[in-house]
Structures are given as structure tokens and as C-alpha cells.
Write a protein that holds these residues in place. Sequence first.
Motif, PDB file in Angstrom:
ATOM      1  N   ASN A 157       5.157  13.095 -11.832  1.00 55.12           N
ATOM      2  CA  ASN A 157       4.134  12.090 -12.140  1.00 55.12           C
ATOM      3  C   ASN A 157       4.509  11.220 -13.325  1.00 55.12           C
ATOM      4  O   ASN A 157       3.662  10.847 -14.150  1.00 55.12           O
ATOM      5  N   ILE A 158       5.793  10.891 -13.454  1.00 57.73           N
ATOM      6  CA  ILE A 158       6.219   9.953 -14.499  1.00 57.73           C
ATOM      7  C   ILE A 158       5.530   8.610 -14.292  1.00 57.73           C
ATOM      8  O   ILE A 158       5.064   7.982 -15.236  1.00 57.73           O
ATOM      9  N   LEU A 159       5.488   8.182 -13.023  1.00 56.84           N
ATOM     10  CA  LEU A 159       4.687   7.028 -12.629  1.00 56.84           C
ATOM     11  C   LEU A 159       3.888   7.445 -11.406  1.00 56.84           C
ATOM     12  O   LEU A 159       4.457   7.819 -10.381  1.00 56.84           O
ATOM     13  N   GLU A 160       2.544   7.405 -11.531  1.00 56.34           N
ATOM     14  CA  GLU A 160       1.705   7.853 -10.421  1.00 56.34           C
ATOM     15  C   GLU A 160       1.644   6.828  -9.293  1.00 56.34           C
ATOM     16  O   GLU A 160       1.369   7.176  -8.152  1.00 56.34           O
ATOM     17  N   ARG A 161       1.878   5.560  -9.629  1.00 57.89           N
ATOM     18  CA  ARG A 161       1.908   4.503  -8.618  1.00 57.89           C
ATOM     19  C   ARG A 161       3.090   3.590  -8.902  1.00 57.89           C
ATOM     20  O   ARG A 161       3.362   3.248 -10.055  1.00 57.89           O
ATOM     21  N   LEU A 162       3.770   3.201  -7.828  1.00 63.38           N
ATOM     22  CA  LEU A 162       4.948   2.361  -7.985  1.00 63.38           C
ATOM     23  C   LEU A 162       4.703   0.920  -7.555  1.00 63.38           C
ATOM     24  O   LEU A 162       5.653   0.154  -7.418  1.00 63.38           O
ATOM     25  N   ASP A 163       3.443   0.547  -7.324  1.00 62.81           N
ATOM     26  CA  ASP A 163       3.186  -0.805  -6.836  1.00 62.81           C
ATOM     27  C   ASP A 163       3.563  -1.877  -7.855  1.00 62.81           C
ATOM     28  O   ASP A 163       4.046  -2.951  -7.483  1.00 62.81           O
ATOM     29  N   ALA A 164       3.357  -1.592  -9.152  1.00 59.31           N
ATOM     30  CA  ALA A 164       3.710  -2.579 -10.175  1.00 59.31           C
ATOM     31  C   ALA A 164       5.224  -2.804 -10.199  1.00 59.31           C
ATOM     32  O   ALA A 164       5.696  -3.952 -10.237  1.00 59.31           O
ATOM     33  N   ALA A 165       5.969  -1.712 -10.173  1.00 52.08           N
ATOM     34  CA  ALA A 165       7.427  -1.831 -10.152  1.00 52.08           C
ATOM     35  C   ALA A 165       7.900  -2.497  -8.861  1.00 52.08           C
ATOM     36  O   ALA A 165       8.830  -3.318  -8.873  1.00 52.08           O
ATOM     37  N   PHE A 166       7.248  -2.158  -7.763  1.00 52.15           N
ATOM     38  CA  PHE A 166       7.634  -2.756  -6.492  1.00 52.15           C
ATOM     39  C   PHE A 166       7.381  -4.262  -6.484  1.00 52.15           C
ATOM     40  O   PHE A 166       8.201  -5.035  -5.966  1.00 52.15           O
ATOM     41  N   LEU A 167       6.265  -4.695  -7.040  1.00 50.10           N
ATOM     42  CA  LEU A 167       5.967  -6.125  -7.090  1.00 50.10           C
ATOM     43  C   LEU A 167       6.997  -6.879  -7.929  1.00 50.10           C
ATOM     44  O   LEU A 167       7.348  -8.020  -7.606  1.00 50.10           O
ATOM     45  N   ALA A 168       7.479  -6.247  -8.984  1.00 52.63           N
ATOM     46  CA  ALA A 168       8.524  -6.878  -9.797  1.00 52.63           C
ATOM     47  C   ALA A 168       9.788  -7.087  -8.966  1.00 52.63           C
ATOM     48  O   ALA A 168      10.428  -8.149  -9.024  1.00 52.63           O
ATOM     49  N   VAL A 169      10.136  -6.078  -8.195  1.00 50.85           N
ATOM     50  CA  VAL A 169      11.303  -6.191  -7.314  1.00 50.85           C
ATOM     51  C   VAL A 169      11.048  -7.233  -6.226  1.00 50.85           C
ATOM     52  O   VAL A 169      11.923  -8.041  -5.892  1.00 50.85           O
TER      53      VAL A 169
ATOM     54  N   GLU B  44       0.831  -1.202   0.000  1.00 54.69           N
ATOM     55  CA  GLU B  44       0.000   0.000   0.000  1.00 54.69           C
ATOM     56  C   GLU B  44       0.871   1.260   0.000  1.00 54.69           C
ATOM     57  O   GLU B  44       0.502   2.274  -0.597  1.00 54.69           O
ATOM     58  N   LEU B  45       2.030   1.192   0.650  1.00 58.59           N
ATOM     59  CA  LEU B  45       2.955   2.321   0.635  1.00 58.59           C
ATOM     60  C   LEU B  45       3.442   2.598  -0.789  1.00 58.59           C
ATOM     61  O   LEU B  45       3.535   3.759  -1.205  1.00 58.59           O
ATOM     62  N   ALA B  46       3.724   1.547  -1.528  1.00 57.12           N
ATOM     63  CA  ALA B  46       4.161   1.712  -2.917  1.00 57.12           C
ATOM     64  C   ALA B  46       3.055   2.311  -3.781  1.00 57.12           C
ATOM     65  O   ALA B  46       3.327   3.079  -4.720  1.00 57.12           O
ATOM     66  N   LYS B  47       1.800   1.974  -3.461  1.00 58.00           N
ATOM     67  CA  LYS B  47       0.687   2.516  -4.240  1.00 58.00           C
ATOM     68  C   LYS B  47       0.536   4.025  -4.042  1.00 58.00           C
ATOM     69  O   LYS B  47       0.093   4.729  -4.955  1.00 58.00           O
ATOM     70  N   THR B  48       0.883   4.504  -2.870  1.00 59.31           N
ATOM     71  CA  THR B  48       0.730   5.935  -2.588  1.00 59.31           C
ATOM     72  C   THR B  48       1.951   6.749  -3.009  1.00 59.31           C
ATOM     73  O   THR B  48       1.959   7.964  -2.857  1.00 59.31           O
ATOM     74  N   THR B  49       2.972   6.075  -3.515  1.00 53.36           N
ATOM     75  CA  THR B  49       4.221   6.740  -3.886  1.00 53.36           C
ATOM     76  C   THR B  49       4.294   6.934  -5.391  1.00 53.36           C
ATOM     77  O   THR B  49       3.902   6.048  -6.154  1.00 53.36           O
ATOM     78  N   SER B  50       4.774   8.081  -5.822  1.00 45.89           N
ATOM     79  CA  SER B  50       4.901   8.375  -7.245  1.00 45.89           C
ATOM     80  C   SER B  50       6.249   9.002  -7.534  1.00 45.89           C
ATOM     81  O   SER B  50       6.887   9.596  -6.644  1.00 45.89           O
ATOM     82  N   LEU B  51       6.698   8.875  -8.764  1.00 43.54           N
ATOM     83  CA  LEU B  51       7.940   9.503  -9.180  1.00 43.54           C
ATOM     84  C   LEU B  51       7.725  10.993  -9.404  1.00 43.54           C
ATOM     85  O   LEU B  51       6.597  11.435  -9.673  1.00 43.54           O
ATOM     86  N   PRO B  52       8.757  11.802  -9.291  1.00 42.89           N
ATOM     87  CA  PRO B  52       8.617  13.244  -9.547  1.00 42.89           C
ATOM     88  C   PRO B  52       8.053  13.518 -10.942  1.00 42.89           C
ATOM     89  O   PRO B  52       8.305  12.773 -11.885  1.00 42.89           O
TER      90      PRO B  52
END
Length: 379
Positions: free
Chosen positions: A264-276, A254-262
Motif C-alpha cells: 500500500n505504498i500507493l493505494e491508487r495509481l490513477d494520478a500516476a497513470f494520468l501523468a503518463v 478506473e482500472l488504475a484506480k483499483t490498482t495499488s502498489l505492494p
Amino acid sequence: MENPRQITAIQASLVMISTIIGVGVLPLPLFAARAGGSGAPLVTIIGIAVALCGLVLITRLGQRFPHQTIIEYSEDIVGKLLGRIGSVLIILFFAVLTSLAAREFGEVVVTSVLKKTPLEVTVIVMLLLSALSTRSSMTTFTYIHHFYFPLLVFPAILIVALSLKNANVLFLQPVWGTGEWGSMFRGGLTIAALFQGSFVMTMVIPFMRNPSRVMKSACWAIVIAGGLYLSIVTATVSVFGSDETIKLLWPTLELAKTTSLPANILERLDAAFLAVWVTAVFTTLFSTYYFMNHALSRLLRLKDHRMFAMMTLPFVFVIAMLPQNVLNMYEIIQVVGQIGLLITVGYPLLLLVVARFRKKGGDIHGGQNSAESRSGNET
């Protein structure tokens, strides 16, 4: 036969770090917040301290017996019967640990990503991948961890750093927590159980070029892996608050879902986080599965462990399917993890005390007698 002295101190640290960072990253803040409330970071520090004590014990043992694994030198310390009983318990524990990690991976995948895929399919695929990968030498085992290390640590640090822009320091007060000290200590034991993968160090030490440097490797591994765990817990609680964190099944996701790159290149990082995270799960399962088979081959005094790679797979898979649901799975994980500390911390402590009392071992730099003993074991 491969040269038994191929692993450097840095590579040993990387093996421990990539083994520790695994499937437990997702529920980590939940365990800490449930035990200590706003004192979740303090609970995590307690867990790190307990894990460090266990790692120091197995490191000291490894320095006393630099040419043997715990399966071998335990028989020299407490006798063949008791040593083999302890070795069987270690192997069974790591079989259960591997099974529960695979089951947890399957639950996350079928809940968050592949919602129409049967749970059994995701579990067996990851176990099969780990089993096939364990049919390799110790040198290859180390290189695999070396390769995946930057893919695990740096993205996780980036996500934690970006999430801090949403942090509220008031959520971390009082820093000593809102729970009872007994509950916080039990929570610390649960956190310490997430570090039990570091026990694979007992398998790595005999292959190190310089076993006398293993303590430095162990300390760096705990500092990096423990620091990452502490930062994840601190960031999660500071963003959601302890009360909200307790309501989340996988707070780190859920923390990754609320996090975005500067920008708004990526508004949610959960997909990238799940890959990691999938990569982290693989490295952890790879280590625990490898250790289980390697320990079994040492117990039976066989040349290598490759024949067990597929033989143990059905056993591990059956155990993985025993929990009834995800809640029952986490109840079992917490109980097994805390009981497992008797094996990963209590048993090495017993061996170290007996070894010093009986004046066993002590050859840190690898004398001729120990080298001949290891050569005889491998052949």
C-alpha cells in the motif's frame, strides 16, 4: 540542411509506438467490450491485424520509394491531379484526427482533474504545446519520441501487471465473445483506427539510414503497441467483467484506480497513470500535428514546414470544439476513425497496386536517380 539519413530502425519503431499509444488508451476497453463482450481481447486482435495490414502496405510503398513521402510518390504513381487530391484528403484527415485527440484530452482533464477549468483552455494549451514543438527538425522529432518512450511503456506495463491480482478468468469466457461476428468486426475496425498514427511512418522512411529495415521496425512497433493494447483490454475485462466495462466511460482509468502498489505504498495509481497518459497524448498530438504540417509543406513544395506550425492552429482548434459533448465526441471519433481507414489502408493499397502495375519505384537501397529526385524536392 540536415543530413536526411539520421534515423535508425530502432528509432523508427519508437516513433511509431509512442505515436500509437495515446489518448485512445482510456476508452479502448469500452470499444472492445461493447463490440464483443467477453470476447473483447479477440476484437482487439482483429483490430491489431487490420492495423498491421495497413502498416505493411505503407511500409512496402516506403521501400519502393525510399527517398520520398507519400505526398510526393503518390503523384508519380497516379498522376499529379489524383495524387494531390489524395494528399489533401490525408492532410484534412490528420487535421481532424489531431483535433479530436485534443478534444478528448480536454474532456478527460476537465472531468477528472481540473474540474473548474474551461474546456477551451485545456485544449488550446495542449495544441499550442504541440504546435511549438513541431517547429523542429526531423532528427529532433525522433529524439523527443526516443526520450518519452520509456515513460510511456514501462509504467503502463506495471499498472497492467499489478491489476491482474484482482482478475477473474471467468469474465473472459467464452473467449469468442457474446456479440455477433459483424459487430465484433466493426469493433475491430474501431480498434484499428486507434493505430492510425502509425501512418507517420510514411514521413519517417525518407530519413532512415537503412530503409530496407523499415519492415522490421513496423513489425516490432505493432507487436509492442498492440501487445500493450491487448493486455490493457484483457486486464480491464478480467477485473470488471464485460457488462461493467460497458458502463464505464474510461475503463482504463478506473482500472488504475483499483490498482495499488505492494505494501500500500500507493493505494491508487490513477494520478500516476494520468501523468503518463498526458505524456502519451502529447507524443501522439506531436506526431499527427507534425505530419499534417510536413505533408502540407511537401504538397506545396516548400523547404520546410515551420511556417505552418501556428497557421494551422486556429483551424485545428475550431474543429476540436465542434462536438457538442463527450458522448457526441466519441460517436464522431468512431465514425471518423472507421472512414479514415479508407485513407490510411485503402489509399496505400490502391497506390501499391498501381505502382506494381505501372512498375513504379522499387529502389529499396536508394539508387542515384532516387537520391537526385529527393535532393531536387528538398531544395
